[in-house]
Design an enzyme around this catalytic site. Structure first.
Site, short mmCIF file in Angstrom:
data_model
loop_
_atom_site.label_atom_id
_atom_site.label_comp_id
_atom_site.label_asym_id
_atom_site.label_seq_id
_atom_site.Cartn_x
_atom_site.Cartn_y
_atom_site.Cartn_z
N SER A 7 2.63 -15.83 12.75
CA SER A 7 1.41 -16.57 12.41
C SER A 7 1.73 -18.05 12.55
O SER A 7 2.58 -18.58 11.83
CB SER A 7 0.98 -16.28 10.97
OG SER A 7 0.17 -17.35 10.50
N HIS A 31 -0.44 -14.21 15.95
CA HIS A 31 -1.51 -14.13 14.94
C HIS A 31 -2.07 -15.53 14.73
O HIS A 31 -1.34 -16.46 14.37
CB HIS A 31 -0.90 -13.57 13.66
CG HIS A 31 -1.85 -13.35 12.54
ND1 HIS A 31 -2.56 -12.17 12.38
CD2 HIS A 31 -2.20 -14.14 11.50
CE1 HIS A 31 -3.31 -12.25 11.29
NE2 HIS A 31 -3.11 -13.44 10.72
N ASP A 33 -4.72 -17.82 12.68
CA ASP A 33 -5.51 -17.84 11.44
C ASP A 33 -6.66 -18.83 11.57
O ASP A 33 -6.45 -20.04 11.64
CB ASP A 33 -4.60 -18.21 10.26
CG ASP A 33 -3.69 -17.06 9.89
OD1 ASP A 33 -4.21 -15.97 9.60
OD2 ASP A 33 -2.46 -17.24 9.92
N MET A 35 -9.83 -20.44 9.88
CA MET A 35 -10.39 -20.67 8.53
C MET A 35 -11.51 -21.70 8.59
O MET A 35 -11.38 -22.71 9.29
CB MET A 35 -9.30 -21.17 7.59
CG MET A 35 -8.09 -20.27 7.53
SD MET A 35 -6.93 -20.82 6.27
CE MET A 35 -5.55 -19.72 6.57
N HIS A 64 -7.43 -13.75 13.31
CA HIS A 64 -7.80 -13.35 11.95
C HIS A 64 -8.89 -14.31 11.46
O HIS A 64 -8.60 -15.47 11.16
CB HIS A 64 -6.53 -13.42 11.08
CG HIS A 64 -6.74 -13.11 9.64
ND1 HIS A 64 -5.79 -13.37 8.69
CD2 HIS A 64 -7.80 -12.55 8.99
CE1 HIS A 64 -6.24 -13.00 7.50
NE2 HIS A 64 -7.46 -12.50 7.65
N MET A 66 -11.05 -15.76 8.98
CA MET A 66 -11.35 -15.96 7.55
C MET A 66 -12.53 -16.90 7.49
O MET A 66 -12.44 -18.06 7.09
CB MET A 66 -10.10 -16.54 6.86
CG MET A 66 -9.00 -15.50 6.69
SD MET A 66 -7.37 -16.24 6.41
CE MET A 66 -6.90 -16.54 8.11
N MET A 134 -4.27 -7.64 3.30
CA MET A 134 -3.78 -8.94 2.83
C MET A 134 -2.84 -8.72 1.64
O MET A 134 -3.20 -8.06 0.66
CB MET A 134 -4.94 -9.84 2.38
CG MET A 134 -5.84 -10.36 3.50
SD MET A 134 -4.99 -11.27 4.81
CE MET A 134 -4.17 -12.59 3.91
N ASP A 172 -0.28 -8.92 5.96
CA ASP A 172 -0.31 -10.37 6.17
C ASP A 172 -0.18 -11.11 4.83
O ASP A 172 -1.03 -10.96 3.95
CB ASP A 172 -1.66 -10.71 6.83
CG ASP A 172 -1.81 -12.19 7.18
OD1 ASP A 172 -0.86 -12.97 6.99
OD2 ASP A 172 -2.90 -12.55 7.66
C1 DX5 Z 1 -2.99 -16.54 5.01
C2 DX5 Z 1 -2.91 -16.17 6.46
C3 DX5 Z 1 -1.56 -15.72 6.90
C4 DX5 Z 1 -0.48 -16.73 6.71
C5 DX5 Z 1 0.77 -15.99 6.43
O1 DX5 Z 1 -4.32 -16.75 4.67
O2 DX5 Z 1 -3.81 -15.13 6.78
O3 DX5 Z 1 -1.57 -15.23 8.24
O4 DX5 Z 1 -0.25 -17.55 7.83
O5 DX5 Z 1 1.74 -16.92 6.11
P1 DX5 Z 1 3.03 -16.55 5.28
O6 DX5 Z 1 3.82 -15.59 6.14
O7 DX5 Z 1 3.67 -17.85 5.10
O8 DX5 Z 1 2.58 -15.91 4.00
ZN ZN Z 2 -3.66 -14.16 8.80
#
Ligand code: DX5
Ligand code: ZN
Length: 219
Positions: A7, A31, A33, A35, A64, A66, A134, A172
């Protein structure tokens, strides 16, 4: 076969193309993220950045989402070069979103937060390619793995086997060399790993170590 999905949330965004090149030396999955500052309190990247990265990389882009309103953006992510999009069950309209991803020929992922019961995703499991469990509350990298996620991984794995389904199980949040073995043992196929890779001095070494560890536990 276990996949390690770095990620890039914890990576230095000023060097993303170099980072993707490095990732590609050891895994084919990335991956991303996404947001929106509404579904989660943080804001990251959107389709334009995914599109720019796609020009530089052939990695499998696992996006992903969010975000509160995936319906409005799924097409843009497809056009930007996403391979898989994962929407959260908590945003609702799940069936419509799955149909939309199907129509767009995106691989279909469904995510659930730590405080969402596994039973909520069950009606959709035969329609998705991936279930994202999660193991932290979404929004930030670097949080501590929530052990309760292991029960959910076991439930998902058992349900998949009993119902002869084929969705992959991704975990994740807080995954690292210490927590990964438990995740694999509980049924995870894809390990999303952010800070454990990118806050290390040896990101490639950590990805390789996670892969070797996975091979030792389960093929
Ligand atoms: C959190 C994300 C994750 C995050 C994981 O909201 O969805 O993908 O990047 O990071 P680590 O491995 O640091 O928990
Ligand atoms: Zn994620």
């Amino acid at each position: 076969m276990i996949t390690v999905a770095p990620s890039i949330l914890s990576a230095d965004f000023g060097y993303l193309t170099n980072i993707l090149d490095d990732i590609a030396k050891v895994t084919d999955h990335c991956h991303l993220d996404i947001m929106d500052g509404h579904f989660v309190p943080n804001i990251t990247i959107g389709p334009p950045v995914v599109k720019s990265l796609r020009k530089h990389s052939n990695l499998y882009f696992d996006c992903h989402l969010m975000i509160e309103n995936p319906r409005k953006y799924l097409e843009s992510f497809k056009e930007a070069g996403a391979d898989l999009t994962t929407v959260h069950i908590e945003v609702g309209k799940t069936l419509e979103l799955i149909d939309q991803m199907e129509d767009l020929q995106l691989s279909k992922g469904l995510a659930l937060n730590p405080d969402t019961d596994f039973s909520h995703v069950v009606p959709y499991l035969e329609k998705v390619d991936l279930l994202l469990i999660m193991s932290v509350f979404p929004g930030f990298g670097g949080q501590t793995f929530m052990l309760e996620a292991l029960d959910k991984l076991r439930l998902a794995s058992k349900y998949r086997e009993e119902n002869n389904l084929s969705f992959r199980i991704e975990v994740d949040g807080g995954v690292n060399l210490l927590t990964a073995p438990g995740c694999i043992d509980a049924g995870a196929d894809i390990l999303v790993v952010g800070s454990a890779i990118f806050e290390s001095e040896q990101p490639i070494g950590i990805i390789s170590a996670l892969k070797s560890l996975a091979i030792g536990i389960r093929h």
